[in-house]
Scaffold this active site. Structure first.
Site, short mmCIF file in Angstrom:
data_model
loop_
_atom_site.label_atom_id
_atom_site.label_comp_id
_atom_site.label_asym_id
_atom_site.label_seq_id
_atom_site.Cartn_x
_atom_site.Cartn_y
_atom_site.Cartn_z
N ASP A 181 38.57 34.93 27.89
CA ASP A 181 39.79 35.68 28.25
C ASP A 181 39.49 37.18 28.11
O ASP A 181 39.22 37.65 27.02
CB ASP A 181 40.91 35.25 27.29
CG ASP A 181 42.28 35.74 27.74
OD1 ASP A 181 42.35 36.68 28.56
OD2 ASP A 181 43.28 35.17 27.25
N HIS A 232 45.64 31.15 38.23
CA HIS A 232 46.02 32.36 37.49
C HIS A 232 45.27 33.60 37.98
O HIS A 232 45.87 34.66 38.18
CB HIS A 232 45.77 32.12 36.00
CG HIS A 232 46.17 33.25 35.11
ND1 HIS A 232 47.48 33.66 34.95
CD2 HIS A 232 45.43 34.07 34.31
CE1 HIS A 232 47.53 34.66 34.08
NE2 HIS A 232 46.31 34.94 33.69
C1 HEM Z 1 42.78 36.74 33.82
C2 HEM Z 1 44.32 33.61 30.47
C3 HEM Z 1 48.70 35.69 30.56
C4 HEM Z 1 47.04 38.99 33.64
C5 HEM Z 1 42.83 35.69 32.93
C6 HEM Z 1 41.77 34.76 32.68
C7 HEM Z 1 42.20 33.90 31.73
C8 HEM Z 1 43.54 34.27 31.39
C9 HEM Z 1 41.43 32.75 31.12
C10 HEM Z 1 40.40 34.74 33.38
C11 HEM Z 1 39.39 35.59 32.69
C12 HEM Z 1 39.66 37.05 32.74
O1 HEM Z 1 39.43 37.72 33.75
O2 HEM Z 1 40.16 37.55 31.73
C13 HEM Z 1 45.64 33.93 30.19
C14 HEM Z 1 46.46 33.23 29.24
C15 HEM Z 1 47.69 33.81 29.26
C16 HEM Z 1 47.64 34.89 30.23
C17 HEM Z 1 46.01 32.06 28.39
C18 HEM Z 1 48.93 33.50 28.47
C19 HEM Z 1 48.93 32.80 27.35
C20 HEM Z 1 48.64 36.76 31.42
C21 HEM Z 1 49.73 37.64 31.73
C22 HEM Z 1 49.26 38.57 32.59
C23 HEM Z 1 47.86 38.26 32.83
C24 HEM Z 1 51.13 37.52 31.15
C25 HEM Z 1 49.96 39.74 33.23
C26 HEM Z 1 51.22 40.00 33.21
C27 HEM Z 1 45.74 38.68 33.91
C28 HEM Z 1 44.90 39.47 34.79
C29 HEM Z 1 43.68 38.81 34.86
C30 HEM Z 1 43.80 37.64 34.01
C31 HEM Z 1 45.28 40.76 35.48
C32 HEM Z 1 42.46 39.25 35.65
C33 HEM Z 1 42.61 38.70 37.05
C34 HEM Z 1 41.44 39.12 37.94
O3 HEM Z 1 41.47 40.26 38.38
O4 HEM Z 1 40.54 38.30 38.14
N1 HEM Z 1 43.91 35.36 32.14
N2 HEM Z 1 46.38 34.92 30.77
N3 HEM Z 1 47.53 37.15 32.12
N4 HEM Z 1 45.05 37.58 33.48
FE1 HEM Z 1 45.73 36.22 32.18
#
Ligand code: HEM
Length: 394
Positions: free
Chosen positions: A214, A304
């Site tokens: 993450d 996601h």
């Molecule tokens: C990407 C998990 C909530 C925004 C990711 C990734 C994971 C992840 C595993 C892929 C790896 C990475 O690029 O970091 C989670 C979990 C969440 C959560 C477990 C809640 C418990 C959120 C929320 C937002 C968010 C609430 C925004 C409001 C993003 C963004 C990316 C991302 C912007 C990068 C996307 C990209 O450009 O590839 N998240 N996330 N995430 N997440 Fe989350």
């Protein structure tokens, strides 16, 4: 025997004031333990144009304390409070006890301690400075996925206290909370953790409690400073940033029902090394156009990572989240999630559109629920001799 042990622990090799605090010989199994004493002694500068704890590589432990101002606290009182805290934080972050420290020994291991202070809307109101409030310094709009709880939402001021040692964090929180008591009361406290330094290679992406890497695709302090730090508008915010703290519960018990391929489709990345489903390595660029032999998107429309990115390159933010793992409610098996923290120059322009997209469609929503939400403005850092928030309050 007690005295002798006590003397060995406190006197002999472990003493105060620059002498060794811990011997590190660890008794019989000491051979198996590398000397990591340098982690405890490492410091992060407090003074600077920008507050520490934002661009600082995330420490292992964090406690977020939001405060409610007491009735009658006005600008003069806020100045007194910020002067005291600035002095405390300056001392604690260099490994020195605060002036009124009642447990000075606990201050001697800074362990990269940072304290990042943010002001909520109520702070500006109490200071009589509402005309200097950026429009994004307000509660986020309500999203249909939200199940917000008062006890994790809002606040007039937040202190984000991070260090690579949990004892250090607890002590700093205690000092700051005590010193705040004439001005404010804690409203909520959220504690989080990441991997311990030394347990994973430096710079490794953290794993959250769903098992995913993450933080892979994130803003980079330095090249992406334009999106992290504020460069225009009222002087007190130039060099500052906007902070969002969302508490997001994970339903690990229903997540358990998914097999690995299904879990990987939810995110669009592999669980083992975080590679996009269209790539081999963690930092490979995802191919959102790729389709399989049946003509289906390899990275699903609901994934996601597809939903979390926008065509607008300005709709990005720095994620600096921590895991939480609290005692389960009666009858439940787990109480885990993320203290999801982001920093961005403009919350309305950068964060809110993405959160709105995710609230509309994101497979992850079936296993996660936002239960807390707060927004703060992090003023610029202190130059030597200044106090936190001085350009706003003076
Ligand atoms: C990407 C998990 C909530 C925004 C990711 C990734 C994971 C992840 C595993 C892929 C790896 C990475 O690029 O970091 C989670 C979990 C969440 C959560 C477990 C809640 C418990 C959120 C929320 C937002 C968010 C609430 C925004 C409001 C993003 C963004 C990316 C991302 C912007 C990068 C996307 C990209 O450009 O590839 N998240 N996330 N995430 N997440 Fe989350």
């Amino acid at each position: 025997a007690f005295l002798a042990t006590g003397a060995a622990a406190l006197g002999g090799a472990a003493a105060l004031g620059g002498r060794e605090l811990f011997t590190g010989d660890g008794g019989a199994d000491g051979r198996d333990r590398p000397d990591r004493g340098d982690i405890g002694r490492a410091t992060v500068d407090f003074h600077g144009e920008r507050q520490a704890g934002v661009a600082t590589p995330a420490q292992a432990f964090a406690t977020f304390v939001a405060f409610d101002l007491l009735d009658g606290v006005d600008r003069e009182a806020l100045i007194r409070w910020m002067r005291v805290w600035t002095d405390d934080i300056e001392r604690l972050t260099r490994g020195a006890p605060a002036l009124t420290d009642t447990e000075p020994e606990l201050a001697l291991l800074p362990a990269r301690l940072t304290v990042t202070v943010g002001f909520g809307p109520g702070f500006l109101a109490a200071a009589g400075r509402e005309e200097l409030r950026p429009s994004w310094l307000a509660p986020l709009p309500e999203f249909p996925i939200d199940r917000l709880r008062e006890e994790f939402s809002g606040g007039d001021l937040v202190a984000q206290v991070c260090a690579d040692d949990e004892v250090t964090v607890a002590h700093a929180v205690r000092v700051l909370t005590k010193q705040a008591r004439s001005f404010a009361r804690p409203r909520w406290v959220q504690r989080g953790f990441r991997n311990t330094p030394g347990a994973v290679p430096e710079g490794a992406t953290m794993r959250n409690l769903m098992g995913q890497l993450d933080g892979t695709r994130n803003l980079r302090p330095g090249p992406d400073d334009r999106l992290i730090w504020i460069s225009d508008g009222p002087e007190w915010l130039r060099g500052g940033t906007g902070m969002v703290v969302r508490r997001i519960a994970m339903n690990l018990d229903t997540w358990d029902e998914l097999d690995r391929p299904a879990r990987e489709l939810v995110i669009g990345r592999r669980l083992d090394n975080g590679a996009p489903l269209t790539g081999r390595h963690e930092h490979d660029e995802p191919d959102l156009e790729a389709v399989d032999e049946r003509g289906l998107s390899v990275i699903p429309m609901f994934a996601h990572i597809r939903r979390a990115r926008s065509d607008n390159p300005d709709e990005r933010f720095l994620r600096r989240s921590y895991n939480y793992d609290d005692p389960p409610e009666p009858g439940e098996l787990s109480n885990s999630g993320l203290v999801f923290v982001t920093f961005q120059a403009d919350i309305e322009a950068q964060f809110t559109p993405i959160q709105r997209r995710l609230a509309e469609l994101d497979s992850l929503n079936d296993w996660t629920t936002p239960i807390g939400s707060a927004v703060f403005a992090v003023p610029r850092g202190c130059r030597p001799g200044e106090y936190l928030g001085q350009p706003l309050l003076e």
